[in-house]
Write a protein that holds these residues in place. Sequence first.
Motif, PDB file in Angstrom:
ATOM      1  N   VAL A 242     -37.191 -65.007  22.459  1.00 49.65           N
ATOM      2  CA  VAL A 242     -37.060 -66.202  21.616  1.00 49.65           C
ATOM      3  C   VAL A 242     -37.726 -66.006  20.258  1.00 49.65           C
ATOM      4  O   VAL A 242     -37.296 -66.596  19.264  1.00 49.65           O
ATOM      5  N   TYR A 262     -30.446 -64.309  26.878  1.00 47.47           N
ATOM      6  CA  TYR A 262     -31.437 -65.377  27.047  1.00 47.47           C
ATOM      7  C   TYR A 262     -30.989 -66.384  28.106  1.00 47.47           C
ATOM      8  O   TYR A 262     -31.747 -66.732  29.025  1.00 47.47           O
ATOM      9  N   SER A 303     -40.566 -70.321  26.605  1.00 46.37           N
ATOM     10  CA  SER A 303     -39.205 -69.901  26.266  1.00 46.37           C
ATOM     11  C   SER A 303     -38.180 -70.974  26.632  1.00 46.37           C
ATOM     12  O   SER A 303     -37.191 -71.167  25.904  1.00 46.37           O
TER      13      SER A 303
END
Length: 383
Positions: A242, A262, A303
């Motif tokens: 991130v 992600y 995150s």
Amino acid sequence: MTSAKNKLLAAAALLLFSGSQAFATGKPAAEKDSTLQKDYILNTMHRVADWQLNAWNTTGFKHNKVDWTNGAAYTGLYALGSMKGNDKYLDFLVKIGNDLNWNTGKDRFMADDYCIGQMYSLLYTKYKDKKMIAPFTLLADSIVAKPHDEGLEWKNRIQSREWAWCDALFMGPTALSYLSTATGDPKYLNIAAKLWWKTTDYLYDNEEHLYFRDGSYLQKKEKNGKKVFWSRGNGWVLGGLVRVLDNMPANHPDRKKFEALYKDMEAKIASIQQPDGSWHASLLDPESYPVKETSGTGFYCYSILWGLNHGLLDEKTYWPVAKKAWAALTSSVHPDGMLGYVQRIGAAPDSVDLNSTEVYGVGAFLLSGTQLYQYVSKHPKAW
């Protein structure tokens, strides 16, 4: 007068209806979670950060000021210091930089030794003092110029030349990415992306959507027969991911690929969260280390909240995960502000207890808190 009387009658009816609903369902009216109030979030961050500063000021630095352990802590202190009224934390970081003459560590091409470059670039972006990034820029130019043609097998001290272990993805690409933002030169971000995928091709398990710590773990198994995936190791990855995305323009050719990685990782992480909101040291064999671990949990909380704040994650799915993670973190803070349940320095799952603490855990906690503060500020009804 009639209008005021009608309003009072309407309010009374609403209260009566609410009470009857509670009686009918047997459930009390929902109460707001005090740990999600902005004042509580900020005060808890202050307690944790001030405990760490006091420890450094009274007993000295346990690790060298330039060390990766402290470098990770500095990221959280910078995030807190960037909030209004918290300049003392930035002043502390500037003093650290001056003490080090803004140099990185001695092992020049080892990612751990230039993790601190994140802090240097962030401070330069704020204060525009060239000395803050001058030494790191020279090192980064050397990194860009290297061929990076070695394999990533865990031998011959490969970690001094390549990102051959998953922890490096928090240390190296982040430092280079923030330098691109600071200087406006995309070459540092571009080499970070290139080397990120080199490490990912070697250490990422496409079936489990998790990273092995390094090549020596590719064939290892936990007691339950599952593959060994270390909580903090994957926390380093998501925290780094991130932070790279924070510096990656929307039109960058690798942006969508990073976002896809992600989302895949966060879906896996959310699916293995423990009932108390934490993640244990071993992700796929939590019973081998049946206690929460707060450095991995801190980076996951950070995150996930980052993804919520940037519109990359579904709120209905991930906000409950973030809330539970924050509860696990805050319940690990001692009355004096020390953060407990932080696994010691290592490379694999290990035991932990209430009195285990380390500076990188503080960094992860503060990164989580600042993202949570942003989220509840924008979503006052979410909690």
